[in-house]
Enzyme design. Structure first.
Site: not given
Length: 732
Positions: A713, A32, A627, A386, A430, A35
């Site tokens: 949590d 996460c 494109d 937390c 386009d 971390c």
């Protein structure tokens, strides 16, 4: 005389700046944003580190540093925080944690970690759970030593957690989840709640384990793409076939693809005719027929015939490698919602810690209430603080959305683009190569005095050998209809008019209606037929045989097969559409009427840019789909630029998203995916904050305690991750 200062500057300009060393680490256990934040804070503190980039979605940390910083130093810092370093598969582009070269595949595919229950987290959780069960049995058999048994069980899980907490604090992250957990567990022991402390530690480890498994599933969805490419390619060289690693395929090599084999690289079919299953790359369930000059993609599956393919892209640049690389980059481009959640969580955790301290101390100090009860409540609030569930709520959904799109050929370059797509109110297309196939097709063969088959056969004989788009259309039509193409003699091109030749003793001419009128007089009916075909936006070629009109061949760049359905899907989502094209008004009008949209024709690139600005000024959120190079300015100016598959590199680089497989309906699917992703994010935030709000109130009232707080949590983290992973299974 030249100015010496200018000469000195010119000399400096010729000196190449040496490249800054770069090390890329494959990190396990990074699940996460919290971390990632710990790793960034720690690595940036190392002397000699210039920049750190972390991708949670792919589990990689890329560090730019001076020569005196070694990969081993970087790996040591990361492992000190409690994360693991995985060994990469081979490659040659960057260095890994051991200093060895690390290539494109190594950047996102790691060995091991295939059996999560054998990992360090799993073993620690099992050990802590076993110790907790043993402590419970001891407490039943010998109640006096029960608290000590629970203290020992808690220590089994808490010691590694505390080690990570103090490492994170030392490297600049004091308010980590591990630190909150450590303080809460130690505090619970101090007030005589050792049994609850051990239970909370075990539940925390279970939550971490579940979070890691869920995050690993999302990460595997992108890593799994690389497994689509076979390891071995069969290369034809000097009349023999050699087996070489697919990652070493050179551009221009000819590979043989046997029935049932995966195609080892992007390329063009040079021999063979058969069906190819593109479902692994495009999600398309129906195999596509491939013949000479057709494009094939790496990782797709050949059918029942042998194909010979000329490789057009290296392993690093094939379709799958580009998708993986760009999705990895995209996962680092945060949406505004994600940035807000990260800022909020950085403020949220210290505030909750302060509230927990006040709840634990103020009632005893000011009101004389018992310390034990209020310290217990404060510790529970500490666990409620937390931030994991809240922090992961947005990036998990965005990563899943990006991955789900990539696996279906919808490449979205970042969370910000994914977020904006859901707000689009106008799509400007386009025409050529976007709404249409980008190449003319024969639509009508009108014979006069001959059969349709004869007209097509003679026209193909005249066009044989030409590489002009109209000639290729005639030859493709003849081939598809099984019409013979007789040899032509005395063939010659007449500049600006057409082609002439002699076929089977007959003098033939194929050219424009104006050039044909110089050779033969058209009747009123014949002229009317030419005019009607021209009014339909078709290019008409007139065939003359021995001075008499033999037939007409009409061609047009036809709409893509799903164009009508794609435009209808956009309207069903409440999105308006418009065509912006440089083509003439008549042709644009015919195609626009077929598709049910408004055309803006005969536009230069600057005109398209101006129209995009006009629509934005009127309050529209504009997506531009194109494109070609002429679309690049408008693609860049639009709120979201979407490049159509097969487009130029300029369009692909300028756009924020790409429809890799040329389906108009994919634009609607991309917008729908964005809306689903943003809905998932809103639900995730509600789950994370809602559970914390409920637990905060019940804790202060004394209804819930430590273990419900950590369970909630953990539960919220697992719920938001699982909710995000639903996007991977969504059919789009």
């Amino acid at each position: 005389m030249a100015d010496p200062r200018i000469a000195a500057v010119e000399d400096l300009a010729t000196i190449e700046t040496p490249p800054v060393p770069s090390t890329r680490l494959l990190v396990s256990g990074m699940d996460c944003g919290s971390c990632a934040g710990k790793i960034v804070n720690a690595v940036r503190r190392l002397p000699g580190v210039e920049d750190v980039e972390v991708s949670v979605g792919t589990g990689t940390v890329t560090v730019r540093h001076r020569d005196d910083v070694t990969p081993a130093m970087l790996a040591g810092t990361v492992t000190a925080l409690g994360f693991g370093i995985e060994a990469p598969k081979g490659g040659t582009s960057e260095t890994d944690a051991t200093g060895r070269p690390m290539g494109a595949e190594g950047a996102h595919a790691a060995e091991g970690n295939s059996t999560w229950w054998r990992g360090g987290r799993s073993l620690l959780t099992i050990a802590c759970g076993g110790a907790l069960a043993a402590a419970f049995l001891v407490s039943q058999a010998a109640p006096r030593i029960g608290p000590y048994a629970f203290l020992a069980a808690m220590a089994v899980g808490l010691v590694p957690i505390a080690r990570r907490a103090f490492a994170a604090a030392r490297f600049g992250t004091p308010f980590s989840i591990e630190m909150l957990m450590t303080v809460a567990a130690v505090g619970a022991v101090c007030i005589g709640a050792a049994e609850e402390a051990a239970t909370v530690v075990f539940l925390f480890l279970v939550g971490e384990l579940l979070e890691g498994v869920a995050a690993g599933r999302a990460r595997a969805s992108i890593r799994g793409l690389t497994d689509l490419v076979p390891r071995i390619a069969l290369v034809e060289r000097d009349g023999r076939i050699d087996e070489i690693p697919a990652e070493d395929l050179p551009v221009g090599a000819t590979v043989m693809v046997r029935p049932g084999d995966r195609i080892p690289g992007d390329g063009v079919v040079i021999e063979g005719d058969g069906e190819v299953d593109e479902a692994p790359v495009t999600g398309e369930s129906v195999p596509k027929r491939k013949t000479v000059d057709d494009i094939v993609f790496a990782g797709t599956i050949n059918g029942l015939s042998v194909l010979r393919v000329r490789v057009t892209a290296s392993a690093r640049d094939n379709t799958i490698a580009r998708v993986v690389r760009l999705v990895e980059e995209a996962q680092n481009a945060k949406a505004s919602t994600e940035r807000f959640i990260e800022r909020f969580s950085r403020l949220y955790t210290p505030v909750v810690v302060a509230v927990a301290a006040m709840v634990a101390t103020m009632p005893p100090l000011l009101l004389g209430d018992p310390w034990g009860a209020w310290v217990y409540k404060g510790l529970a609030i500490l666990l409620i603080g937390c931030p994991c569930a809240l922090v992961i709520s947005t990036p998990a959904a965005i990563a899943a959305g990006l991955s789900a799109g990539a696996r279906r050929g919808l490449l979205i370059k970042g969370g910000a683009v994914l977020e904006t797509l859901g707000t689009v109110t106008m799509v400007a297309f386009d025409k050529t190569g976007t709404l249409t196939e980008g190449r003319p097709l024969v639509t009508d063969v009108v014979p006069f005095g001959r059969s349709e088959r004869d007209v097509l056969s003679l026209a193909a004989a005249l066009e044989a050998g030409s590489n002009h788009p109209l000639a290729r259309a005639v030859l493709a039509k003849a081939s598809g209809a099984g019409v013979p193409v007789p040899p032509a003699a005395q063939a010659r091109a007449l500049a600006g008019k057409g082609v002439a030749a002699r076929v089977g003793g007959t003098d033939l001419f194929l050219g424009s209606p104006q050039a044909a009128a110089e050779r033969v007089e058209l009747s009123q009916d014949q002229a009317s037929r030419v005019g009607a075909l021209t009014d339909e936006g078709k290019t008409v070629s007139v065939l003359i045989a021995d001075g008499a009109l033999a037939g007409l061949v009409a061609m047009r760049d036809e709409p893509r097969p799903d164009a009508v359905a794609g435009i209808a899907a956009l309207r069903a989502l409440g999105v308006d559409v418009v065509m912006l094209t440089g083509d003439n008004r008549r042709t644009a009008g015919v195609i626009a009427r077929t598709l049910g949209m408004t055309p803006r024709a005969e536009l230069l690139p600057e005109d398209k840019l101006g129209i995009v600005h006009e629509m934005q000024a009127a309050g529209a959120v504009v997506a531009k789909v194109g494109d070609g190079i002429n679309d690049a300015p408008a693609l860049a100016a639009a709120d979201v630029g979407i490049a159509m598959g097969g487009g130029t590199d300029v369009a692909l680089e300028t756009a924020g998203a790409a429809v890799l497989h040329g389906r108009v309906a994919d634009v609607a699917r991309m917008i729908d995916l964005s809306r689903r992703t943003m809905g998932t994010i809103r639900a995730n935030v509600a789950i994370a904050l809602g559970l914390k709000g409920v637990l905060l109130g019940t804790t202060v009232l004394g209804i819930t305690g430590l273990w419900p707080a950590i369970l909630a949590d953990t539960g919220a983290t697992v719920l938001v991750t699982a909710n995000a992973l639903r996007l991977l299974r969504t059919r789009i």
